[in-house]
Scaffold this active site. Sequence first.
Site, PDB file in Angstrom:
ATOM      1  N   SER A 206      20.554  11.744   2.301  1.00  0.00           N
ATOM      2  CA  SER A 206      19.336  12.596   1.989  1.00  0.00           C
ATOM      3  C   SER A 206      19.106  13.056   3.472  1.00  0.00           C
ATOM      4  CB  SER A 206      18.192  11.640   1.463  1.00  0.00           C
ATOM      5  OG  SER A 206      18.060  10.482   2.499  1.00  0.00           O
ATOM      6  N   LYS A 207      17.914  13.644   3.740  1.00  0.00           N
ATOM      7  CA  LYS A 207      17.645  14.126   4.928  1.00  0.00           C
ATOM      8  C   LYS A 207      17.373  12.994   5.932  1.00  0.00           C
ATOM      9  CE  LYS A 207      16.988  18.317   4.875  1.00  0.00           C
ATOM     10  NZ  LYS A 207      18.437  18.635   5.035  1.00  0.00           N
ATOM     11  N   ARG A 208      17.253  11.736   5.518  1.00  0.00           N
ATOM     12  CA  ARG A 208      17.145  10.713   6.525  1.00  0.00           C
ATOM     13  C   ARG A 208      18.306  10.357   7.387  1.00  0.00           C
ATOM     14  NH1 ARG A 208      17.737   5.869   4.170  1.00  0.00           N
ATOM     15  NH2 ARG A 208      17.671   7.130   2.127  1.00  0.00           N
TER      16      ARG A 208
END
Length: 505
Positions: free
Chosen positions: A270-272
């Site tokens: 994910s973006k994380r």
Amino acid sequence: MTTSVRTRFAPSPTGDMHIGGVRTAIFSWLTAKRHDGLFFIRIEDTDQDRRVPGSCRRILETFDWLGIELDGGPDHASLQLMSSDEDYPGALEDGSSRGIPGSFIQSQRLPHYREWAEWLVANGCAYRANETPEELEHMRADVIARKEVWSFREEMRLRTDVDSSQPHVIRLRVNPRDGTTHLHDLVKGDVCFENANVDDTVLLKADGYPTYHLANVVDDHLQGVTHVIRGDDWLSSAPKHVLLYKYFGWEMPKFAHVPNVLGEDGRKLSKRHGATGVFEFRDQGYLPTAVINFLAMLGWAPGEGDEQNVFTIPELIEKFSEDHIGTSPAVFSYTKLDWLNGMHIRRLPPAELAQHLIPFAQKAGIALDTPERMERFLRAVPLIQERIKTLKDAAGLIDFMFTDIPPVTAASLIDKKMDQAASLKVLRETRELLAQLPDFDPTIMEQAMRQLAERLTVKPGALFTIVRNVVTGKSVTPPLFGTISVMGREMTLERLDRAIDVLNR
Ligand code: GLU
């Protein structure tokens, strides 16, 4: 080799493409091409509430950028029907393509789904139901209160005499209720599902739209799909699909449910973790071939004993095998992507690399607006080819060849072991030498500069450092003499003159 393999990528138009989705698409495409087959795109927009305008165009742009040629996909007219912002001039010309029946947008195929849903009802494989959303919510709350798993079954119907001219849904009849449904999956192996846990899922909604399950199976059959390759979050839907194939009496395609892509911490990517959208990778300077190579190896490897990591597209097509997709989740390593990108950059002919670099250089403020500047740029590319990991890295290594550099300070010009007078002499002699050198060839220049260092009894390294500072304004650059050769005599002498002035003050 068979010519009949046909695969598809079936995204819902709900936004930009996630790199995990692109990986699934690449597996499907490689499977088709490996067998000399066809690969197409089908837009699954049956959930109109989730549709994000413009995503269709972005999906097609993704494949354009990757350089993946589609054998079928939404055509110009279909996209215009969806809405004007889906307009995409590069779309395919024709509703059907290379023998694959179109349209490739599900909302334009509604009559097929109704026809097959009615067929299922007529043949006892599906039934009509008309519980309202509120009634269903009550039923669900009751089941959950009893700590049971909610799923709709025929015997729960509140009314059995459903008037087919009034709003209603058509539901799958899971049969036998106490039996099991089997799937042989190319990745997961033999999987067995208890029918008791399979919902009598809605196939056709009251608004006439099909759900994913019906539309997906009907289209995969009508469009001749031989291999369904998709993320393993769809595995729980598979028994419904297997039942539908059985009810229709259609041959099942082969299924491959591919494990998810995880970040290095073991959580779903994910973006994380960093960039996840395919266009972010494009804009950060990754080459499409490197992205394809990298994604193909996220969960696939060429097999025992084959250590090859860097693949051209034809090599991938030759070696890929859907039978070798791994069973454990693939871990996305940004470091490996950087490394692969660097490898692909080095393999490009410099002229081709230059074409990839031009937009990045321009964006970074390097004007390539005259033939002379463009020529200089093209000559600079081989100097940096070995030194960059992404296309974005290039500008910072060559900008001084195109833009003015900050004024040098006297301190930066004086080597630790020299005083101001010695530095001045070194610069004057260098200027003299470079002004007279008949040829600005890097080898000749280096030889002459080494002789100069000897004559002045300074270390060649010290001389080169001063000259590098003066002409580039940086302490780290591509090879000095190649750089000076590209910059040319005029710019080099002008920068030397400026430095001499500074020391003369
Ligand atoms: N429309 C589904 C998705 O968005 C397709 C899944 C499949 O490939 O069957 O991923």
